[in-house]
Each structure stands twice: as C-alpha cells, then as structure tokens.
Design an enzyme around this catalytic site. Structure first.
Site, mmCIF file in Angstrom:
data_model
loop_
_atom_site.group_PDB
_atom_site.id
_atom_site.type_symbol
_atom_site.label_atom_id
_atom_site.label_comp_id
_atom_site.label_asym_id
_atom_site.label_seq_id
_atom_site.Cartn_x
_atom_site.Cartn_y
_atom_site.Cartn_z
ATOM 1 N N LYS A 1 -25.049 9.597 -46.470
ATOM 2 C CA LYS A 1 -26.231 9.116 -47.197
ATOM 3 C C LYS A 1 -26.439 10.019 -48.406
ATOM 4 C CE LYS A 1 -29.431 5.907 -46.840
ATOM 5 N NZ LYS A 1 -29.315 4.584 -46.202
ATOM 6 N N ASP B 1 -29.964 1.534 -51.338
ATOM 7 C CA ASP B 1 -31.020 1.748 -50.343
ATOM 8 C C ASP B 1 -32.322 1.615 -51.142
ATOM 9 O OD1 ASP B 1 -31.411 2.720 -47.363
ATOM 10 O OD2 ASP B 1 -32.841 3.908 -48.501
HETATM 11 P P1 NDP Z 1 -36.276 -1.569 -51.704
HETATM 12 O O1 NDP Z 1 -36.382 -0.471 -52.686
HETATM 13 O O2 NDP Z 1 -35.720 -2.875 -52.146
HETATM 14 O O3 NDP Z 1 -37.691 -1.826 -51.029
HETATM 15 C C1 NDP Z 1 -38.358 -0.803 -50.324
HETATM 16 C C2 NDP Z 1 -39.729 -1.252 -49.914
HETATM 17 O O4 NDP Z 1 -40.370 -0.248 -49.152
HETATM 18 C C3 NDP Z 1 -40.598 -1.497 -51.072
HETATM 19 O O5 NDP Z 1 -41.549 -2.457 -50.745
HETATM 20 C C4 NDP Z 1 -41.163 -0.084 -51.273
HETATM 21 O O6 NDP Z 1 -42.261 -0.017 -52.063
HETATM 22 C C5 NDP Z 1 -41.506 0.291 -49.873
HETATM 23 N N1 NDP Z 1 -41.594 1.730 -49.738
HETATM 24 C C6 NDP Z 1 -40.636 2.656 -49.931
HETATM 25 N N2 NDP Z 1 -41.066 3.888 -49.678
HETATM 26 C C7 NDP Z 1 -42.357 3.750 -49.350
HETATM 27 C C8 NDP Z 1 -43.364 4.670 -48.977
HETATM 28 N N3 NDP Z 1 -43.128 5.987 -48.912
HETATM 29 N N4 NDP Z 1 -44.568 4.159 -48.667
HETATM 30 C C9 NDP Z 1 -44.805 2.814 -48.706
HETATM 31 N N5 NDP Z 1 -43.878 1.917 -49.036
HETATM 32 C C10 NDP Z 1 -42.690 2.378 -49.367
HETATM 33 O O7 NDP Z 1 -35.461 -0.993 -50.482
HETATM 34 P P2 NDP Z 1 -34.750 -1.777 -49.300
HETATM 35 O O8 NDP Z 1 -35.412 -3.071 -49.038
HETATM 36 O O9 NDP Z 1 -33.312 -1.735 -49.605
HETATM 37 O O10 NDP Z 1 -34.999 -0.782 -48.085
HETATM 38 C C11 NDP Z 1 -36.078 -0.939 -47.151
HETATM 39 C C12 NDP Z 1 -35.727 -0.257 -45.856
HETATM 40 O O11 NDP Z 1 -34.551 -0.854 -45.296
HETATM 41 C C13 NDP Z 1 -35.419 1.241 -45.959
HETATM 42 O O12 NDP Z 1 -35.823 1.872 -44.761
HETATM 43 C C14 NDP Z 1 -33.897 1.260 -46.038
HETATM 44 O O13 NDP Z 1 -33.371 2.507 -45.618
HETATM 45 C C15 NDP Z 1 -33.565 0.141 -45.073
HETATM 46 N N6 NDP Z 1 -32.254 -0.452 -45.198
HETATM 47 C C16 NDP Z 1 -31.784 -0.951 -46.387
HETATM 48 C C17 NDP Z 1 -30.537 -1.542 -46.450
HETATM 49 C C18 NDP Z 1 -30.014 -2.167 -47.681
HETATM 50 O O14 NDP Z 1 -28.888 -2.673 -47.640
HETATM 51 N N7 NDP Z 1 -30.726 -2.204 -48.777
HETATM 52 C C19 NDP Z 1 -29.685 -1.605 -45.272
HETATM 53 C C20 NDP Z 1 -30.289 -1.110 -44.065
HETATM 54 C C21 NDP Z 1 -31.512 -0.552 -44.057
HETATM 55 P P3 NDP Z 1 -42.196 0.961 -53.317
HETATM 56 O O15 NDP Z 1 -40.795 1.053 -53.795
HETATM 57 O O16 NDP Z 1 -43.066 0.263 -54.220
HETATM 58 O O17 NDP Z 1 -42.687 2.302 -52.827
HETATM 59 O O1 2IT Z 2 -29.317 2.047 -44.439
HETATM 60 C C1 2IT Z 2 -28.313 1.362 -44.696
HETATM 61 O O2 2IT Z 2 -27.560 0.952 -43.806
HETATM 62 C C2 2IT Z 2 -28.049 1.022 -46.098
HETATM 63 N N1 2IT Z 2 -28.838 1.375 -46.969
HETATM 64 C C3 2IT Z 2 -26.803 0.267 -46.466
HETATM 65 C C4 2IT Z 2 -25.631 1.200 -46.597
HETATM 66 C C5 2IT Z 2 -24.358 0.595 -47.110
HETATM 67 O O3 2IT Z 2 -23.409 1.376 -47.234
HETATM 68 O O4 2IT Z 2 -24.272 -0.614 -47.361
#
Ligand code: NDP
Ligand code: 2IT
Length: 445
Positions: free
Chosen positions: A124, A164
């Site tokens: 990561k 992420d």
């Molecule tokens: P995005 O940046 O697209 O969206 C993140 C969301 O979470 C936004 O709504 C953001 O709001 C909110 N957020 C982030 N930090 C905070 C905080 N400290 N307090 C309140 N809200 C918060 O990210 P993703 O959708 O990609 O990721 C969301 C989750 O899913 C994370 O936990 C990530 O690790 C996980 N994930 C993502 C994957 C991927 O492929 N993208 C795969 C697997 C897991 P804002 O940015 O406005 O703070």
């Molecule tokens: O938390 C996760 O699994 C991710 N943000 C996706 C990682 C990836 O390598 O696609």
C-alpha cells in the site's frame, strides 16, 4: 502460542500506530486455533515475519501550486509481503494519511489478495496530499513529483500500485505517464489505467460490483435476495458508486450516501440520473454531498451525521476506516438490519463488529467484501501480460466467479457449531493459510 504476549510486544515496538495494531489484533484473534493446530508456523516465526513489512519507502514530494507557492507533502510505499506474488495494492491521497494507516491497509491487503485466488502479494502507499479544491494542473504536478521518487521501487513484476481514496482514473493517468517517461517502458505497472492505454473494462465498477455480489451471496445463505431490500450506503466515491449501481440493478433500494459534511436520505431511492449525479459531485473535488438535496426534491441532507440511524435491511459502509462505531451498530441492529457488508477497509470498529456478531447479523469484513477491486486489478495485469483485452462480460463473469469463491472460502473456514458463518474468521484463516504455507515453502526471508 501466547497471542496476548505477542500483541503486547508489538504495541511496545510500534507505539501509537493505532490502525495498524487494530488490524493485526483482529487477524490474530481469528488465528488462534490454526496456530495451535500448526506448530510449524510458530517454529518458522511466521507470525513475527508476517506482521512486519518487507520494507517501507518514505520520501518528500515537493511541487509548486497554481499560485507559485512551493508545497511539500510526504509520500510512502509499504511493501508488505510478496510470498504469493508481486506487491499489489492501492495509493491513497488524503490529508489523514500516515504510516499507521498505510501499514494497516498493507497488512489487510496481504490476506485480501490471497483470498482473490490470484498471485498477488500485499502493499500500500500514498500521501498526505489533499486533493480538495486542487486544479487538474496541480493534481498533475503533484502526481508527477510523487512518481519521480516512487518509480524506482515499482515494476510490473515487483510492485503494482493502483487507486484508493483520492486516487482514481485521473491520478492513475498522470502517475502512469510519468512512470513511462522515466522507465522507458510501456508495461502494466499500475492498474486502474484508462481503457485506451492498457486498462481493463469493469475496473472502475469492480470494487462496488464485487461487494454487492458478495453481499448477495451472504443474503442467499438466509434464502434472501436484494429485491425489495432497503440499503444504507456511506461515502460517495468510487466504491459507493459501484455499490449503488449494482444494488439498484439487483432490485434493492439505496436510501443513503454520505460525505464528510453529513448524509443524504432519499426515501425514493438513489437510482438512474441520481447515480450519475454522484460522479458529478465527486468530480467537483469539493468533498460535500449536501448539494444532492437541492438537486433532488424529496431527499434530505442531515448535516454532521452518519447514515446508520436510518432503518435499513442491509448496511454497506463504503467511505473509510472506523466510520461505524458501536452506537451506530446498536442502532442498525435495533432497526432490524440483517446484513452488513464492508465496502471500505475496516470501516466498522472492533466493538461494532462484535455487536453485529453477537446479534447474529450477517457481517462481511472488507478484506473479503471489497476484494473485487484488487481482483479485477489482477485481471488487468493478466490482460497486459497477454497483450489482449477482454470484454466487459468476460471480466464481469470472472469477477463474479472470484467473489463466489471468496464467499465459499469464508463459509468453509468460518462456519461455527451453531451454523452462524463468522466471515471475519473465515476470511482471515483462508487468507492466512495460503500466505503462511508459501512462506514456509520459501525459507526464512
Ligand atoms: P474515493 O476517494 O472514491 O471515495 C472515498 C469516500 O470516503 C469519499 O466519500 C470520501 O469523502 C470519504 N472519506 C474519505 N476519508 C474520509 C474521512 N476521514 N472522513 C469521512 N469521509 C471520508 O475512494 P474509494 O471509494 O476508492 O474508497 C473508499 C473505501 O473503499 C476506502 O476504505 C478504500 O480503502 C476502500 N477500497 C477501495 C478500493 C478501490 O478499488 N477504489 C478497493 C477496495 C477497497 P472525502 O474524500 O470527501 O473525504
Ligand atoms: O484496498 C484495495 O483493495 C484497493 N484500493 C485496490 C487495490 C488494487 O491494487 O487494485
């Protein structure tokens, strides 16, 4: 093996690394029986070795903003474990990013990637860069400066970063462009690439779609489906968007999304053009969901609150770590929730998880539920290697198959005597065994 003593030593060694210690403790609690039954793991120091990253790179990222001011951020890459394949995991750009958060995410990624059935190790990275309010040109300059250091550490067969929080298609484009220029090669070193330059169809949707496929399997164990179910979702980013899209397609009604400013309750359901509007909100870079309520009459904005007070059959937290606490869990249980599936990484606190499990609510942990994102990254790597692209249908079918197989692993290792499926235990054991056995085979490294 004395796990309490092990944990105490780890706390003493890494004081203050709250999220990392929380993630390790949660995994260890599931492994007690497996470790007792397999003394060879302790003899080979598997646990001592698996909790420490292979290496951590930290670096400064200096760049110049639109006003000509010099900005300096911190950059990181945690290469945690490569026993089953190259380090693989996302990059997070968010002001809250620190080493503890990236170590927790990297540690979780080891087991998640193992569950996908694909050959990927865990890693990561990211930065405390805050994209909020930044122009495209600023984001580009930041990404280029970040890659100027990172490129030495990564490669298609060594370490493959992806997106992420705060890192989506736009950022991956800027990062990939700079890598290509520095390395003089056009290989699949990042995933989540644009479809014209080596990306995979379905990767943007994959995490949310996969999470929904997993939740569908969870519901099926109770003879239920998404049809007619009310679903509470948090976040409004990439994962939330995929979940809202797929849940709606399967006949569920999503009634909430949320941002750092509060949550939207839309009793009519978030579907059709409202889902497209989520993308607009996100692209505005302003970190607020409130404008949704002005755009769609009949919906309400609840400032400074979380969506877990709404009555829902299914809850899918998709924003960030520790966003659903014990009081939220109690409200959901009191309101009759039957299934909680973590789209984000570790969004539920340990006490919240315990509350759900105690109430025998179906509870799916992030490392299983959201593994579809990285699994589809793995499929992108395969397409890059064979220099061919699969159709959406082909990728979606493989993703679906992988999610069902992860669910099967959880059932196999997590079913308790009374028939309750402890998905946390199942995911941790299944993920751990493959990595631990690989480490045994490969000697002390
Ligand atoms: P995005 O940046 O697209 O969206 C993140 C969301 O979470 C936004 O709504 C953001 O709001 C909110 N957020 C982030 N930090 C905070 C905080 N400290 N307090 C309140 N809200 C918060 O990210 P993703 O959708 O990609 O990721 C969301 C989750 O899913 C994370 O936990 C990530 O690790 C996980 N994930 C993502 C994957 C991927 O492929 N993208 C795969 C697997 C897991 P804002 O940015 O406005 O703070
Ligand atoms: O938390 C996760 O699994 C991710 N943000 C996706 C990682 C990836 O390598 O696609």
């Amino acid at each position: 093996m004395d796990l309490q003593k092990f944990m105490n030593n780890l706390v003493a060694k890494h004081p203050g690394e709250k999220e990392y210690l929380q993630a390790v403790r949660e995994v260890l609690e599931s492994l007690e029986e497996v470790l007792d039954a397999n003394p060879q793991f302790e003899a080979a120091g598997i646990l001592d070795r698996i909790v420490e990253p292979d290496r951590i790179l930290t670096f400064k990222v200096p760049w110049v903003d639109d006003h000509g001011k010099v900005q300096v951020n911190l950059g990181y890459r945690v290469q945690f474990n490569n026993a089953i394949g190259p380090y693989k995991g996302g990059l997070r750009f968010h002001p809250s990013v620190n080493l503890s958060i990236l170590k927790f995410l990297g540690f979780e990624q080891i087991f998640k990637n193992s569950l996908t059935t694909l050959p990927m190790g865990g890693g990561k990275g990211g930065s405390d860069f805050n994209p909020k309010g930044r122009s495209d040109a600023e984001v580009m300059r930041f990404c280029q400066a970040f890659m100027l250091e990172l490129w030495r550490m990564i490669g298609p067969e060594t370490d493959v970063p992806a997106g992420d929080i705060g890192v989506g298609g736009r950022e991956i484009g800027f990062l990939y462009g700079m890598y290509k220029k520095l390395a003089h090669e056009n290989t699949g070193v990042l995933t989540g690439k644009g479809i014209n330059w080596g990306g995979s169809l379905i990767r943007p949707e994959a995490t949310g779609f996969g999470a929904t496929y997993f939740a569908k399997e969870m519901l099926a164990t109770k003879g239920q489906t998404f049809a007619g179910k009310t679903v509470a979702v948090s976040g409004f980013g990439n994962v939330s968007w995929g979940v809202v899209t797929k849940v709606t397609e399967l006949g569920g009604k999503v009634v909430t999304i949320s941002g750092p400013d509060g949550y939207i309750y839309d009793p009519n359901g978030i579907s059709g053009e409202k889902i497209d509007y989520m993308l607009e909100l996100r692209a505005s870079n302003m970190d607020v969901v409130a404008p949704y309520a002005d755009e769609f009459p009949g919906s309400e904005f609840h400032a400074g609150k979380r969506p877990w007070e709404v009555k829902a059959d299914v809850a899918m937290p998709c924003a960030t770590q520790n966003e659903l606490g014990v009081d939220d869990a109690k409200k959901l249980v009191a309101n009759g929730v039957t299934c909680v599936a973590e789209g984000a990484n570790m969004p539920c606190t340990p006490e919240a998880v315990e509350t759900f499990q105690h109430a025998k609510v179906l509870f799916g942990p992030g490392k299983a539920v959201n593994a579809g994102g990285v699994a589809t990254s793995g499929l992108e790597m395969t397409q890059n290697s064979i220099k061919m692209g699969w159709t959406s249908e082909e990728v979606d079918a493989k993703l679906h198959h992988i999610m069902v197989s992860i669910h099967n692993s959880c059932v196999k290792y997590g079913t308790e005597k009374d028939g309750y499926i402890n998905y946390v235990k199942g995911a941790n054991i299944a993920g751990f065994l493959k990595v631990a056995n690989s480490m045994l085979d490969q000697g002390i490294l």
